[in-house]
Design a protein around this motif. Structure first.
Motif, PDB file in Angstrom:
ATOM      1  N   CYS A 197       0.845  -1.194   0.000  1.00  0.00           N
ATOM      2  CA  CYS A 197       0.000   0.000   0.000  1.00  0.00           C
ATOM      3  C   CYS A 197       0.884   1.250   0.000  1.00  0.00           C
ATOM      4  CB  CYS A 197      -0.885  -0.031   1.238  1.00  0.00           C
ATOM      5  SG  CYS A 197      -2.193   1.179   1.199  1.00  0.00           S
ATOM      6  N   PHE A 198       0.972   1.924  -1.134  1.00  0.00           N
ATOM      7  CA  PHE A 198       1.804   3.137  -1.253  1.00  0.00           C
ATOM      8  C   PHE A 198       1.369   3.863  -2.510  1.00  0.00           C
ATOM      9  CE2 PHE A 198       4.782   2.240  -4.805  1.00  0.00           C
ATOM     10  CZ  PHE A 198       4.363   0.962  -5.107  1.00  0.00           C
ATOM     11  N   LEU A 199       1.938   5.037  -2.754  1.00  0.00           N
ATOM     12  CA  LEU A 199       1.712   5.726  -4.029  1.00  0.00           C
ATOM     13  C   LEU A 199       2.961   5.588  -4.885  1.00  0.00           C
ATOM     14  CD1 LEU A 199      -0.099   9.124  -3.189  1.00  0.00           C
ATOM     15  CD2 LEU A 199      -1.119   6.928  -3.822  1.00  0.00           C
ATOM     16  N   SER A 200       2.806   5.011  -6.074  1.00  0.00           N
ATOM     17  CA  SER A 200       3.923   4.894  -7.010  1.00  0.00           C
ATOM     18  C   SER A 200       4.192   6.267  -7.622  1.00  0.00           C
ATOM     19  CB  SER A 200       3.565   3.895  -8.113  1.00  0.00           C
ATOM     20  OG  SER A 200       2.593   4.471  -8.974  1.00  0.00           O
ATOM     21  N   SER A 201       5.281   6.353  -8.406  1.00  0.00           N
ATOM     22  CA  SER A 201       5.582   7.638  -9.050  1.00  0.00           C
ATOM     23  C   SER A 201       4.494   8.013 -10.054  1.00  0.00           C
ATOM     24  CB  SER A 201       6.965   7.591  -9.710  1.00  0.00           C
ATOM     25  OG  SER A 201       7.053   6.491 -10.598  1.00  0.00           O
ATOM     26  N   ILE A 202       3.876   7.016 -10.673  1.00  0.00           N
ATOM     27  CA  ILE A 202       2.746   7.312 -11.566  1.00  0.00           C
ATOM     28  C   ILE A 202       1.558   7.795 -10.748  1.00  0.00           C
ATOM     29  CG2 ILE A 202       1.045   6.256 -13.120  1.00  0.00           C
ATOM     30  CD1 ILE A 202       3.297   4.487 -14.192  1.00  0.00           C
ATOM     31  N   ASP A 203       1.329   7.135  -9.615  1.00  0.00           N
ATOM     32  CA  ASP A 203       0.207   7.516  -8.745  1.00  0.00           C
ATOM     33  C   ASP A 203       0.326   8.957  -8.256  1.00  0.00           C
ATOM     34  OD1 ASP A 203      -0.772   4.934  -8.988  1.00  0.00           O
ATOM     35  OD2 ASP A 203       0.012   4.262  -7.048  1.00  0.00           O
ATOM     36  N   HIS A 217       1.631  11.416  -9.738  1.00  0.00           N
ATOM     37  CA  HIS A 217       1.269  12.335 -10.831  1.00  0.00           C
ATOM     38  C   HIS A 217      -0.251  12.369 -11.027  1.00  0.00           C
ATOM     39  CE1 HIS A 217       5.025  13.867 -12.683  1.00  0.00           C
ATOM     40  NE2 HIS A 217       5.542  12.877 -11.977  1.00  0.00           N
ATOM     41  N   THR A 218      -0.897  11.213 -10.921  1.00  0.00           N
ATOM     42  CA  THR A 218      -2.360  11.194 -11.008  1.00  0.00           C
ATOM     43  C   THR A 218      -2.952  12.027  -9.879  1.00  0.00           C
ATOM     44  OG1 THR A 218      -2.272   8.991 -11.969  1.00  0.00           O
ATOM     45  CG2 THR A 218      -4.398   9.687 -11.072  1.00  0.00           C
ATOM     46  N   PRO A 226       8.694  16.842 -15.188  1.00  0.00           N
ATOM     47  CA  PRO A 226       8.342  16.569 -16.588  1.00  0.00           C
ATOM     48  C   PRO A 226       8.298  15.077 -16.910  1.00  0.00           C
ATOM     49  CG  PRO A 226      10.660  17.149 -16.428  1.00  0.00           C
ATOM     50  CD  PRO A 226      10.124  17.129 -15.010  1.00  0.00           C
ATOM     51  N   GLU A 227       8.734  14.227 -15.973  1.00  0.00           N
ATOM     52  CA  GLU A 227       8.832  12.791 -16.266  1.00  0.00           C
ATOM     53  C   GLU A 227       7.443  12.148 -16.280  1.00  0.00           C
ATOM     54  OE1 GLU A 227      11.883  10.964 -16.332  1.00  0.00           O
ATOM     55  OE2 GLU A 227      13.120  12.753 -16.016  1.00  0.00           O
ATOM     56  N   ARG A 228       7.337  11.050 -17.028  1.00  0.00           N
ATOM     57  CA  ARG A 228       6.133  10.218 -16.994  1.00  0.00           C
ATOM     58  C   ARG A 228       6.573   8.764 -16.855  1.00  0.00           C
ATOM     59  NH1 ARG A 228       4.660  14.345 -15.813  1.00  0.00           N
ATOM     60  NH2 ARG A 228       2.965  15.633 -16.612  1.00  0.00           N
ATOM     61  N   GLY A 229       5.619   7.869 -16.575  1.00  0.00           N
ATOM     62  CA  GLY A 229       5.984   6.477 -16.333  1.00  0.00           C
ATOM     63  C   GLY A 229       6.660   6.356 -14.975  1.00  0.00           C
ATOM     64  N   PHE A 230       7.193   5.184 -14.686  1.00  0.00           N
ATOM     65  CA  PHE A 230       7.851   4.998 -13.386  1.00  0.00           C
ATOM     66  C   PHE A 230       9.211   5.699 -13.392  1.00  0.00           C
ATOM     67  CE2 PHE A 230       4.889   1.398 -13.432  1.00  0.00           C
ATOM     68  CZ  PHE A 230       4.290   1.595 -12.196  1.00  0.00           C
ATOM     69  N   HIS A 231       9.452   6.508 -12.378  1.00  0.00           N
ATOM     70  CA  HIS A 231      10.701   7.260 -12.282  1.00  0.00           C
ATOM     71  C   HIS A 231      10.936   7.660 -10.832  1.00  0.00           C
ATOM     72  CE1 HIS A 231       7.409  10.121 -12.856  1.00  0.00           C
ATOM     73  NE2 HIS A 231       8.119  11.019 -12.181  1.00  0.00           N
ATOM     74  N   ALA A 232      12.153   8.047 -10.530  1.00  0.00           N
ATOM     75  CA  ALA A 232      12.476   8.470  -9.163  1.00  0.00           C
ATOM     76  C   ALA A 232      12.294   9.980  -9.042  1.00  0.00           C
ATOM     77  CB  ALA A 232      13.906   8.086  -8.839  1.00  0.00           C
ATOM     78  N   HIS A 233      11.906  10.410  -7.851  1.00  0.00           N
ATOM     79  CA  HIS A 233      11.779  11.854  -7.605  1.00  0.00           C
ATOM     80  C   HIS A 233      12.896  12.316  -6.675  1.00  0.00           C
ATOM     81  CE1 HIS A 233       7.394  11.487  -8.849  1.00  0.00           C
ATOM     82  NE2 HIS A 233       7.888  12.435  -9.611  1.00  0.00           N
ATOM     83  N   PRO A 234      13.427  13.494  -6.939  1.00  0.00           N
ATOM     84  CA  PRO A 234      14.441  14.063  -6.033  1.00  0.00           C
ATOM     85  C   PRO A 234      13.764  14.499  -4.733  1.00  0.00           C
ATOM     86  CG  PRO A 234      13.839  15.676  -7.704  1.00  0.00           C
ATOM     87  CD  PRO A 234      13.114  14.403  -8.058  1.00  0.00           C
TER      88      PRO A 234
END
Ligand SMILES: [Zn+2]
Ligand SMILES: [Zn+2]
Length: 216
Positions: free
Chosen positions: A127-133, A135-136, A179-187
């Motif tokens: 249970c977490f928010l992914s990098s795509i989540d 952004h949604t 600006p990233e989309r899809g799975f990615h890391a955030h600073p």
């Protein structure tokens, strides 16, 4: 009117392992308490989350994510939002949920409902928010700062149900500019806050009735 309830399936219910702050109470004299973040309270029932799991059940069994939209009304008297409608859009059946936004907007607009966030399953993940989540969620939270993301993770023994939002201002600003989309890391966020956090403004209220709009 709530839809008729069915017998709960083992593993399909969101039990009381949900992590939220203690109820703020709406019946206190002097009106609703001021929230620390300066945002309005959002009320939702566990019944809505349980019902979403029933709509999602066949996807969940196949390990496929499902998504629903949370819409609701503003209770003028108490100054809080109530999630009164669960909208089930056509499911694309991919984890990157591309939704027919026009149809969803129409469903909300024709009923004069506020877009209060979204709910989705993690059939196999925790249970977490992914990098795509995130952004949604950024889209919803930019429209309305009280909007929430509910994640239902039936396979996560530690946390089967999570209510999240982007931290403000740090997480929201970071994702708005990303600006990233899809799975990615955030600073790290400029404020040092985590990108997202558990909601402190959500009150589980069993008296909030809901209906379901099934667009499938
Ligand atoms: Zn997710
Ligand atoms: Zn990003």
């Amino acid at each position: 009117m709530p839809a008729p309830t069915q017998a709960p399936q083992p593993g399909d219910t969101c039990s009381h392992d949900i992590e939220v702050v203690p109820p703020l109470g709406v019946d206190q004299p002097g009106g609703p308490p001021k929230l620390q973040q300066g945002i309005r309270e959002v009320q939702v029932s566990m019944a809505l989350m349980d019902e979403f799991l029933k709509y999602a059940a066949s996807n969940t069994r196949r390990g496929v994510e499902s998504c629903g939209i949370l819409a609701g009304v503003l209770d003028e008297k108490n100054g809080c939002f109530q999630i009164s409608t669960l909208i089930i859009p056509k499911q694309e059946g991919t984890s990157d949920t591309a939704l027919n936004e026009e149809e969803i907007f129409e469903a909300q607009d024709s009923r004069s409902l506020y877009p209060l966030g979204w709910i989705h399953t993690h059939p196999t993940q925790t249970c977490f928010l992914s990098s795509i989540d995130v952004h949604t969620q950024c889209g919803y939270q930019t429209m309305l700062e009280e909007a929430i993301a509910i994640v239902m993770a039936p396979r996560d023994a530690r946390k089967r149900c999570g209510l999240f939002r982007l931290s403000t201002p740090g997480g929201l600003q970071l994702v708005q500019k990303c600006p990233e989309r899809g799975f990615h890391a955030h600073p790290p966020t400029p404020t040092g806050q985590a990108v997202y956090e558990l909601c402190g403004h959500v009150y589980l209220n069993p008296r909030v009735q809901h209906d379901v709009v099934d667009l499938r």
